[in-house]
Design a protein around this motif. Structure first.
Motif, short mmCIF file in Angstrom:
data_model
loop_
_atom_site.label_atom_id
_atom_site.label_comp_id
_atom_site.label_asym_id
_atom_site.label_seq_id
_atom_site.Cartn_x
_atom_site.Cartn_y
_atom_site.Cartn_z
N SER A 210 0.83 -1.21 0.00
CA SER A 210 0.00 0.00 0.00
C SER A 210 0.87 1.26 0.00
N TYR A 213 1.90 1.60 -3.64
CA TYR A 213 0.78 1.95 -4.51
C TYR A 213 0.21 3.34 -4.20
N ALA A 214 0.34 3.79 -2.95
CA ALA A 214 -0.12 5.15 -2.63
C ALA A 214 0.73 6.18 -3.34
N ALA A 215 2.03 5.85 -3.55
CA ALA A 215 2.91 6.75 -4.29
C ALA A 215 2.77 6.58 -5.80
N HIS A 216 2.33 5.39 -6.21
CA HIS A 216 2.15 5.10 -7.64
C HIS A 216 0.77 4.48 -7.86
N PRO A 217 -0.30 5.27 -7.70
CA PRO A 217 -1.65 4.70 -7.81
C PRO A 217 -1.96 4.13 -9.19
N PRO A 231 -7.35 2.89 -7.08
CA PRO A 231 -6.25 3.84 -6.90
C PRO A 231 -6.61 4.98 -5.95
N ASP A 232 -7.81 5.53 -6.11
CA ASP A 232 -8.21 6.64 -5.23
C ASP A 232 -8.36 6.17 -3.78
N VAL A 235 -4.97 5.63 -1.98
CA VAL A 235 -4.34 6.91 -1.64
C VAL A 235 -4.98 7.50 -0.38
N ARG A 236 -6.31 7.36 -0.28
CA ARG A 236 -7.01 7.92 0.88
C ARG A 236 -6.84 7.07 2.13
N TYR A 238 -4.30 4.83 2.84
CA TYR A 238 -2.92 4.57 3.29
C TYR A 238 -2.44 5.65 4.26
N HIS A 286 8.69 4.83 2.27
CA HIS A 286 7.55 4.38 3.09
C HIS A 286 8.03 3.83 4.44
#
Length: 427
Positions: A210, A213-217, A231-232, A235-236, A238, A286
């Motif tokens: 996570s 993926y939060a940095a690369h959604p 992806p959204d 990001v929210r 994590y 991270h």
């Protein structure tokens, strides 16, 4: 007498012991006899014994406080009057420091682990290596990553157990056997208690993925996690502060079910390995962000320095928060929550300094150095294995700081026998 007064005052204020949802879950497992290894089952079993004997977990709280205080008293004790006076000062600081007692009254596996590891250090000081090894095994069984803290302490335990005729290769072999035993002790306890496998380590793989993926959604649609989140959402949801945000559905996102991790173990490991190799800088950023939160080096208040009360539970357990002693101590905790007392980096700096000092006298005071190394390694390991920034995760390192300081003052100067001349060889 100081230990008894300290333990009695804390017990009176906080009994039957503060409990988070994790503690309630462990207590429930202990009472019904059905365990899973999300929480190492040894702690659950002990909490359950207390509940069956006296109707609540207060026996565990009492033992936790008495054992911790008594072991530190044993460490500061010295026959030398000057050392004894310094020992009393260390003991007073230990008993009065909010960092120590604010967590000592919580029924967490982290506190149980720190208590038995402190007991192992005290046993080593008084040359009781067999007791020390049993306590090290218990420490690893209470919290599996305590293996990192137990290995340095196993060194003086093996040296003390070794016959004087043994040389270094024999001692190294014995040490390897002990480390293997420590490694497998959690599995042995789980098997003995017929615990269900829940793959707690899956939290680490999910947390790291996570973070990437939060940095690369844009990578989320290619992941097998795409069915769990978008992806959204990732990001929210994590946060470097804790993996629990993903399970709780932080930010109004779909929660990822913990029970869904174990059936996909291979997919998690494979994807984690692939993404870490492909995005090592993102993964390390991270990891550093999470560690900064753990040691209180990130902006903002300390993340979850301690637990405040007893979470809602079906057992009607509650702490008498209207009591005068509770109110005074609780107020002290709140005032100290964002001070250096709960900034892990400040303790880490002190422990690093003590480790250097102990290294310089390692031949004369080996237990002090091994204790410092144990506490230091325990915190630093969270750079790689951490799944959150709860202050409790580094509690052993705080206790090890006091233990190292006490040993530097009171540990008798002596050489391990393998460093001495053989009896029949002239010096």
């Amino acid at each position: 007498m100081g230990v008894l007064v300290w333990a009695a005052a804390l017990f009176a204020a906080f009994q039957p012991g503060l409990m988070s949802s994790d503690s309630i879950d462990q207590y429930t497992q202990g009472l019904n006899g059905h365990y899973n290894d999300v929480h190492p089952p040894l702690g659950s079993w002990i909490l359950g014994i207390s509940g069956k004997l006296v109707g609540s977990p207060w026996l565990v709280l009492a033992m936790q406080l008495l054992v911790m205080g008594a072991c530190m008293a044993a460490l500061v004790k010295s026959s030398d009057a000057t050392k004894g006076r310094w020992g009393l000062l260390i003991m007073g600081a230990f008993l009065l420091t909010p960092t120590v007692w604010a967590l000592a009254v919580i029924l967490w596996k982290d506190v149980m682990t720190a208590t038995v590891l402190l007991g192992a250090v005290a046993a080593l000081k008084y040359r009781r290596p067999a007791i020390a090894l049993v306590l090290l095994l218990a420490g690893v069984a209470f919290r599996h990553n305590a293996l990192i803290a137990a290995v340095p302490l196993a060194i003086p335990a093996v040296v003390q157990l070794s016959p004087q005729t043994w040389r270094r290769p024999q001692q190294c072999l014995a040490f390897v056997i002990v480390v293997v035993g420590l490694t497998f002790s959690p599995a042995l306890v789980s098997r003995t208690l017929n615990s269900n496998r829940a793959w707690a380590a899956g939290q680490l793989f999910l947390f790291d993925l996570s973070g990437i993926y939060a940095a690369h959604p844009e990578l989320v649609p290619q992941s097998f996690l795409s069915g769990d989140t978008s992806p959204d959402e990732i990001v929210r949801a994590y946060s470097p502060l804790h993996v629990g945000h993903l399970f709780a559905g932080h930010g109004g996102t779909r929660p990822i079910m913990f029970g869904s991790l174990e059936p996909r173990r291979k997919e998690f490991i494979d994807e984690w390995s692939r993404m870490v190799r492909k995005y090592p800088t993102t993964w390390m950023r991270h990891r550093l962000d999470s560690f900064a939160g753990l040691v209180g080096a990130s902006p903002g208040p300390v993340f979850y320095p301690f637990h405040h009360s007893i979470d809602p539970n079906p057992f009607q357990l509650r702490v008498a928060s209207e009591g005068w002693m509770y109110k005074r101590l609780h107020d002290i905790k709140l005032r100290a929550a964002n001070s250096l007392f709960f900034r892990g980096w400040s303790w880490l700096l002190v422990l690093c300094g003590l480790t250097v000092v102990a290294l310089r006298s390692v031949r004369q005071k080996p237990i002090a150095f091994c204790t410092a190394l144990s506490g230091l390694g325990y915190t630093l390991s969270y750079l790689i294995i951490g799944i959150g920034s709860d202050f409790r995760f580094i509690y052993w390192s705080i206790i090890a700081t006091f233990a190292t300081l006490a040993l530097l003052v009171t540990e008798a100067k002596s050489l391990p026998h393998d460093l001495q001349h053989p009896p029949d060889t002239p010096a």
